[in-house]
Motif scaffolding. Structure first.
Motif, PDB file in Angstrom:
ATOM      1  N   LYS A 100       5.617  -1.334  -7.367  1.00 24.36           N
ATOM      2  CA  LYS A 100       4.463  -0.812  -6.630  1.00 24.36           C
ATOM      3  C   LYS A 100       4.797  -0.757  -5.149  1.00 24.36           C
ATOM      4  N   PRO A 101       4.862   0.437  -4.574  1.00 30.00           N
ATOM      5  CA  PRO A 101       5.177   0.539  -3.154  1.00 30.00           C
ATOM      6  C   PRO A 101       4.106  -0.135  -2.298  1.00 30.00           C
ATOM      7  N   VAL A 102       4.504  -0.578  -1.114  1.00 33.91           N
ATOM      8  CA  VAL A 102       3.521  -1.123  -0.186  1.00 33.91           C
ATOM      9  C   VAL A 102       2.881  -0.007   0.622  1.00 33.91           C
ATOM     10  N   ILE A 105       2.240   8.220   1.312  1.00 35.98           N
ATOM     11  CA  ILE A 105       1.391   9.179   2.020  1.00 35.98           C
ATOM     12  C   ILE A 105       0.152   9.506   1.187  1.00 35.98           C
ATOM     13  N   ASN A 106      -0.835  10.065   1.845  1.00 39.14           N
ATOM     14  CA  ASN A 106      -2.098  10.372   1.169  1.00 39.14           C
ATOM     15  C   ASN A 106      -1.930  11.384   0.046  1.00 39.14           C
ATOM     16  N   TYR A 107      -0.887  12.205   0.128  1.00 34.41           N
ATOM     17  CA  TYR A 107      -0.639  13.170  -0.949  1.00 34.41           C
ATOM     18  C   TYR A 107      -0.627  12.454  -2.294  1.00 34.41           C
ATOM     19  N   TYR A 108       0.139  11.376  -2.380  1.00 37.02           N
ATOM     20  CA  TYR A 108       0.241  10.648  -3.645  1.00 37.02           C
ATOM     21  C   TYR A 108      -1.021   9.838  -3.922  1.00 37.02           C
ATOM     22  N   LEU A 109      -1.575   9.229  -2.893  1.00 38.48           N
ATOM     23  CA  LEU A 109      -2.796   8.457  -3.094  1.00 38.48           C
ATOM     24  C   LEU A 109      -3.912   9.340  -3.642  1.00 38.48           C
ATOM     25  N   ASP A 110      -3.990  10.567  -3.156  1.00 37.21           N
ATOM     26  CA  ASP A 110      -5.006  11.499  -3.650  1.00 37.21           C
ATOM     27  C   ASP A 110      -4.741  11.892  -5.098  1.00 37.21           C
ATOM     28  N   LYS A 111      -3.470  12.064  -5.456  1.00 38.59           N
ATOM     29  CA  LYS A 111      -3.140  12.453  -6.822  1.00 38.59           C
ATOM     30  C   LYS A 111      -3.549  11.374  -7.825  1.00 38.59           C
ATOM     31  N   TYR A 112      -3.620  10.138  -7.371  1.00 35.26           N
ATOM     32  CA  TYR A 112      -3.949   9.027  -8.265  1.00 35.26           C
ATOM     33  C   TYR A 112      -5.376   8.521  -8.058  1.00 35.26           C
ATOM     34  N   LYS A 113      -6.231   9.334  -7.451  1.00 34.28           N
ATOM     35  CA  LYS A 113      -7.575   8.850  -7.160  1.00 34.28           C
ATOM     36  C   LYS A 113      -8.380   8.558  -8.420  1.00 34.28           C
ATOM     37  N   GLU A 117      -6.538   1.651 -10.069  1.00 33.04           N
ATOM     38  CA  GLU A 117      -5.717   0.447 -10.210  1.00 33.04           C
ATOM     39  C   GLU A 117      -4.256   0.714  -9.890  1.00 33.04           C
ATOM     40  N   ALA A 118      -3.846   1.965 -10.000  1.00 29.97           N
ATOM     41  CA  ALA A 118      -2.451   2.305  -9.726  1.00 29.97           C
ATOM     42  C   ALA A 118      -2.129   2.260  -8.241  1.00 29.97           C
ATOM     43  N   VAL A 119      -3.129   2.549  -7.401  1.00 32.69           N
ATOM     44  CA  VAL A 119      -2.873   2.634  -5.959  1.00 32.69           C
ATOM     45  C   VAL A 119      -3.568   1.530  -5.173  1.00 32.69           C
ATOM     46  N   ALA A 120      -4.234   0.622  -5.857  1.00 35.01           N
ATOM     47  CA  ALA A 120      -4.934  -0.462  -5.162  1.00 35.01           C
ATOM     48  C   ALA A 120      -3.942  -1.265  -4.325  1.00 35.01           C
ATOM     49  N   GLY A 121      -4.282  -1.463  -3.067  1.00 34.38           N
ATOM     50  CA  GLY A 121      -3.448  -2.275  -2.192  1.00 34.38           C
ATOM     51  C   GLY A 121      -2.313  -1.539  -1.525  1.00 34.38           C
ATOM     52  N   ILE A 122      -2.119  -0.263  -1.856  1.00 32.32           N
ATOM     53  CA  ILE A 122      -1.032   0.513  -1.248  1.00 32.32           C
ATOM     54  C   ILE A 122      -1.537   1.133   0.056  1.00 32.32           C
ATOM     55  N   ALA A 130       4.521  11.740   6.880  1.00 29.94           N
ATOM     56  CA  ALA A 130       4.645  10.335   7.237  1.00 29.94           C
ATOM     57  C   ALA A 130       4.455  10.153   8.736  1.00 29.94           C
ATOM     58  N   ASP A 131       3.687   9.145   9.092  1.00 32.41           N
ATOM     59  CA  ASP A 131       3.521   8.730  10.475  1.00 32.41           C
ATOM     60  C   ASP A 131       4.447   7.533  10.674  1.00 32.41           C
ATOM     61  N   ASN A 132       5.496   7.706  11.464  1.00 31.10           N
ATOM     62  CA  ASN A 132       6.498   6.662  11.587  1.00 31.10           C
ATOM     63  C   ASN A 132       5.934   5.355  12.121  1.00 31.10           C
ATOM     64  N   GLU A 133       4.889   5.423  12.944  1.00 32.18           N
ATOM     65  CA  GLU A 133       4.275   4.195  13.425  1.00 32.18           C
ATOM     66  C   GLU A 133       3.608   3.440  12.281  1.00 32.18           C
ATOM     67  N   LYS A 134       2.992   4.197  11.367  1.00 29.14           N
ATOM     68  CA  LYS A 134       2.359   3.553  10.215  1.00 29.14           C
ATOM     69  C   LYS A 134       3.414   3.028   9.246  1.00 29.14           C
ATOM     70  N   VAL A 135       4.509   3.756   9.131  1.00 32.48           N
ATOM     71  CA  VAL A 135       5.607   3.258   8.295  1.00 32.48           C
ATOM     72  C   VAL A 135       6.104   1.934   8.854  1.00 32.48           C
ATOM     73  N   LEU A 136       6.291   1.869  10.146  1.00 34.65           N
ATOM     74  CA  LEU A 136       6.735   0.640  10.802  1.00 34.65           C
ATOM     75  C   LEU A 136       5.750  -0.495  10.568  1.00 34.65           C
ATOM     76  N   ALA A 137       4.453  -0.182  10.675  1.00 35.43           N
ATOM     77  CA  ALA A 137       3.424  -1.212  10.504  1.00 35.43           C
ATOM     78  C   ALA A 137       3.400  -1.774   9.087  1.00 35.43           C
ATOM     79  N   ALA A 138       3.883  -1.002   8.120  1.00 33.24           N
ATOM     80  CA  ALA A 138       3.922  -1.472   6.730  1.00 33.24           C
ATOM     81  C   ALA A 138       5.059  -2.464   6.495  1.00 33.24           C
ATOM     82  N   THR A 139       5.881  -2.680   7.496  1.00 32.73           N
ATOM     83  CA  THR A 139       7.035  -3.603   7.448  1.00 32.73           C
ATOM     84  C   THR A 139       7.867  -3.461   6.168  1.00 32.73           C
ATOM     85  N   PRO A 140       8.365  -2.257   5.903  1.00 38.28           N
ATOM     86  CA  PRO A 140       9.170  -2.071   4.680  1.00 38.28           C
ATOM     87  C   PRO A 140      10.549  -2.703   4.811  1.00 38.28           C
TER      88      PRO A 140
END
Length: 330
Positions: A100-102, A105-113, A117-122, A130-140
């Motif tokens: 489960k990715p941390v 993008i919303n494209y995938y989140l919308d596809k699983y709306k 349970e598949a996208v909870a917590g993502i 992708a917003d690189n600042e948000k990617v950074l904030a996710a600490t991948p």
């Protein structure tokens, strides 16, 4: 794994899979960030990258990182056991592997709306790009993209965390092999495949009498105001596991190819039925208009079959297909 999740994965594998192709890249990181390639360029990148090994890695016993060669031919160092993956592509593949990715993008989140349970917590790391600042904030500790992203886009992501490019154009099974090796989840991959094969066999059995033996299918993908066709390997499960046959035209394709509206009737003239992949209501409206005008003489369109139980199964395959998008058809 819930019944809904297993069903969604099966349906996706049957009709797209995965790594749709995706004409497959996110509108976001491709269009807005200048990372998109034409279909022919994507196919070329796939062909050259597939010459190199992908996930097979070198690492010492007990090491926390390993070196791998990705779909762009880059040797990079990645975690042996990535814990925080940001998926800008291959989102559905990761869920199939139990990862489960941390962030995505919303494209995938919308596809699983419809499967919360598949996208909870993502976390969302951007809308259609992708917003690189948000990617950074996710600490991948690992970022996954596709090899049709432009090098400068991947380089920017690489500064945030190790960034692995999968290979556009591989079969769904090859994509799973690649990612399972990368993420060290071989057991989960095999468990999924065992389950999928059993469900595919069950689906094939239920379709007996509803779908004629040897039926040929035409598969068209509407994407970003264009129409694409894909070579047979993109739909390996559809042909090998369910038993449909490709059209004569599709047999000649060696890469994802853009097709004009005018060429479609000739290309699918021998198809017994059509599978249409869309990415929203605008695509549906376009198809509905075409089937009443320029495409009204296509044999598969003229048949206008009823909706037997087996046909509903196939329609569910198509709906789920859009949700995974593989990296393949997006």
């Amino acid at each position: 794994m819930s019944k809904l999740r297993k069903s969604g994965l099966l349906l996706t594998f049957i009709l797209l899979l995965v790594s749709v192709v995706t004409a497959c890249g996110s509108k976001n990181n491709n269009a807005s960030s200048g990372a998109s390639l034409s279909a022919s360029e994507s196919a070329s990148a796939s062909a050259s990258a597939s010459q190199t090994a992908s996930a097979p890695a070198s690492s010492d016993d007990g090491a926390t990182t390993k070196k791998v060669t990705d779909g762009m031919g880059r040797e990079i160092e990645v975690p042996v056991k990535a814990q925080r993956v940001v998926a800008l592509n291959n989102f559905g593949d990761l869920l199939a592997l139990g990862v489960k990715p941390v962030g995505t993008i919303n494209y995938y989140l919308d596809k699983y709306k419809d499967e919360p349970e598949a996208v909870a917590g993502i976390e969302s790391v951007g809308d259609q790009e992708a917003d690189n600042e948000k990617v950074l904030a996710a600490t991948p500790d690992l970022i996954i993209v596709s090899n049709y992203f432009k090098p400068e886009v991947v380089d920017a992501l690489q500064k945030i965390a190790p960034t692995y490019a999968t290979t556009f154009g591989r079969t769904p099974y090859e994509q799973l092999d690649d990612l399972a090796a990368l993420l060290d989840v071989e057991a989960q991959k095999q468990a999924f495949l065992d389950s999928f094969k059993a469900e595919a066999a069950d689906a094939k059995e239920k379709l007996k009498g509803k779908i004629a033996a040897g039926e040929k299918v035409g598969i068209l993908q509407f994407w970003s105001k264009k129409i694409y066709e894909h070579q047979t390997k993109v739909f390996t499960p559809l042909y090998e596991d369910i038993g449909f046959l490709p059209t004569e035209h599709v047999k000649t394709l060696t890469a994802t190819t853009e097709v004009t509206q005018e060429a479609v009737p000739t290309n699918v003239a021998d198809a017994d039925r059509l599978f249409i992949m869309v990415d929203g209501q605008a695509d549906i409206d376009t198809y509905n208009s075409l089937k009443e005008s320029a495409w009204k003489n296509i044999p598969a369109v003229q048949k206008k079959p009823g909706v037997p139980r087996g046909q509903r199964t196939l329609e569910r395959f198509q709906r789920r297909c859009a949700a995974m998008a593989a990296a393949r058809c997006r």
